[in-house]
Design a protein around this motif. Structure first.
Motif, PDB file in Angstrom:
ATOM      1  N   SER A   8       0.816  -1.214   0.000  1.00 30.43           N
ATOM      2  CA  SER A   8       0.000   0.000   0.000  1.00 30.43           C
ATOM      3  C   SER A   8       0.851   1.267   0.000  1.00 30.43           C
ATOM      4  CB  SER A   8      -0.932   0.008   1.217  1.00 30.43           C
ATOM      5  OG  SER A   8      -0.190   0.139   2.425  1.00 30.43           O
ATOM      6  N   ILE A   9       2.114   1.134   0.479  1.00 31.37           N
ATOM      7  CA  ILE A   9       3.030   2.279   0.489  1.00 31.37           C
ATOM      8  C   ILE A   9       3.859   2.307  -0.794  1.00 31.37           C
ATOM      9  CG2 ILE A   9       4.946   3.378   1.707  1.00 31.37           C
ATOM     10  CD1 ILE A   9       3.959   1.924   4.250  1.00 31.37           C
ATOM     11  N   TYR A  10       4.378   1.125  -1.159  1.00 26.76           N
ATOM     12  CA  TYR A  10       5.177   1.002  -2.381  1.00 26.76           C
ATOM     13  C   TYR A  10       4.465   0.054  -3.338  1.00 26.76           C
ATOM     14  CZ  TYR A  10       8.973   3.250   0.186  1.00 26.76           C
ATOM     15  OH  TYR A  10       9.738   4.132   0.898  1.00 26.76           O
ATOM     16  N   SER A  11       3.757   0.616  -4.290  1.00 25.01           N
ATOM     17  CA  SER A  11       2.944  -0.200  -5.198  1.00 25.01           C
ATOM     18  C   SER A  11       3.796  -1.097  -6.086  1.00 25.01           C
ATOM     19  CB  SER A  11       2.061   0.698  -6.068  1.00 25.01           C
ATOM     20  OG  SER A  11       2.857   1.602  -6.820  1.00 25.01           O
ATOM     21  N   ASP A  12       5.101  -0.778  -6.255  1.00 25.51           N
ATOM     22  CA  ASP A  12       5.978  -1.587  -7.106  1.00 25.51           C
ATOM     23  C   ASP A  12       6.567  -2.785  -6.367  1.00 25.51           C
ATOM     24  OD1 ASP A  12       7.484   0.191  -5.499  1.00 25.51           O
ATOM     25  OD2 ASP A  12       9.241  -0.139  -6.757  1.00 25.51           O
ATOM     26  N   ALA A  13       6.267  -2.940  -5.082  1.00 24.16           N
ATOM     27  CA  ALA A  13       6.821  -4.041  -4.294  1.00 24.16           C
ATOM     28  C   ALA A  13       6.392  -5.386  -4.871  1.00 24.16           C
ATOM     29  CB  ALA A  13       6.384  -3.924  -2.843  1.00 24.16           C
ATOM     30  N   GLN A  14       7.357  -6.316  -4.907  1.00 24.98           N
ATOM     31  CA  GLN A  14       7.087  -7.672  -5.399  1.00 24.98           C
ATOM     32  C   GLN A  14       7.553  -8.680  -4.366  1.00 24.98           C
ATOM     33  OE1 GLN A  14       8.631  -8.466  -9.374  1.00 24.98           O
ATOM     34  NE2 GLN A  14       8.660  -6.281  -9.832  1.00 24.98           N
ATOM     35  N   LEU A  15       6.920  -9.837  -4.344  1.00 25.23           N
ATOM     36  CA  LEU A  15       7.286 -10.900  -3.410  1.00 25.23           C
ATOM     37  C   LEU A  15       7.538 -12.169  -4.208  1.00 25.23           C
ATOM     38  CD1 LEU A  15       7.541 -11.134  -0.310  1.00 25.23           C
ATOM     39  CD2 LEU A  15       5.259 -12.147  -0.301  1.00 25.23           C
TER      40      LEU A  15
END
Length: 286
Positions: A8-15
């Motif tokens: 929600s803070i960093y929309s580009d985050a991937q897991l």
């Protein structure tokens, strides 16, 4: 903090389950997985904040992965064990790996091949790095190639390595490493198992001009489409124009090789005994 909160803070985050083979991302261990952020879209302050969140305290990245990996891949600063020494980065990728392959056992065997190796680690399921300190006992390329081949036979795999140059630890090192990564990525499928900058430099640094050329593809199609011609050109190139050495590598008589060279000259007007002509022909076969 849960991943959806970070998202929600960093929309580009991937897991993902494994680290990414991409230096454009910051990667950190996160709850038995890896979390990634696009480096280019982050300010220096954001990068510092992410490092503070994921590389400290209870989730200490240094205790999870190599300090060299943190430094080269994740941008985490650290003090090398010996600042006045030079180091080289050896990249490797493993092909034809089966379910019985034991990464830790292979990695220990691979590391033992290099004197003064600092660390060796995987950065993905099939690729990784070895950091070697400069010494007076480094194996020549032919011996190193033979040892890697023996190791491949023992583990029933195929290993491709890029042996980097030795560099001091300074602010240019990470940029140099990124260029070496780019070179390896472009050259790893060219058929050689052991790559060095002197081997790939000519083709790598001329490839862009070759791709833009109208003339070179026509010459290539006209003169070098036959497999035996490629073999002939490579033999002459690797022997630096020495006909006796080239004939030996091709297992043919010297007179037979001279005849083939003359026949190629009659067709193309290019003499493989002339180094300028030989260089042009070498560029044509890639």
């Amino acid at each position: 903090m849960e991943f959806n909160e970070i998202k929600s803070i960093y929309s580009d985050a991937q897991l993902t389950d494994l680290p990414l083979e991409n230096t454009n991302f910051l990667s950190f261990p996160f709850k038995n997985k890896w979390i990634h952020f696009e480096k280019l879209t982050k300010t220096s302050s954001e990068i510092k904040l992410l490092n503070f969140l994921f590389v400290s305290k209870k989730t200490n990245l240094s205790s999870v992965v190599s300090k060299w990996q943190n430094y080269l891949i994740n941008g985490v600063e650290f003090s090398p064990p010996t600042l006045d020494s030079e180091f080289r980065i050896i990249q490797f990728i493993i092909l034809k790996k089966d379910s019985y392959f034991e990464k830790k056992t292979w990695l220990n065997a691979f590391k033992s091949m290099f004197n003064d190796s600092e660390e060796a680690f995987f950065i993905s399921e099939t690729s990784g790095l070895l950091i070697q300190k400069k010494s007076d006992e480094n194996l020549p390329s032919d011996e190193l190639s033979a040892i890697i081949q023996t190791l491949d036979d023992d583990f029933s795999i195929k290993t491709i390595c890029y042996i980097g140059q030795f560099w001091p630890i300074n602010k240019e090192l990470k940029s140099i490493f990124e260029e070496e990564q780019f070179i390896f990525e472009k050259q790893k499928n060219k058929g050689k198992s052991l790559l060095y900058l002197p081997i790939v430099a000519l083709h790598h640094y001329t490839s862009e001009s070759l791709d833009k050329s109208v003339l070179m593809p026509i010459l290539k199609k006209k003169y070098t489409t036959q497999p035996e011609l490629k073999e002939l050109i490579l033999a002459m190139w690797h022997s630096q124009g020495n006909i006796s050495l080239a004939a030996k590598s091709l297992y043919v008589h010297r007179n037979t090789l001279q005849y083939r060279i003359e026949r190629f000259y009659d067709v193309s007007g290019l003499s493989l005994r002339n180094m300028d002509d030989l260089l042009l022909c070498y560029l044509l076969i890639f």
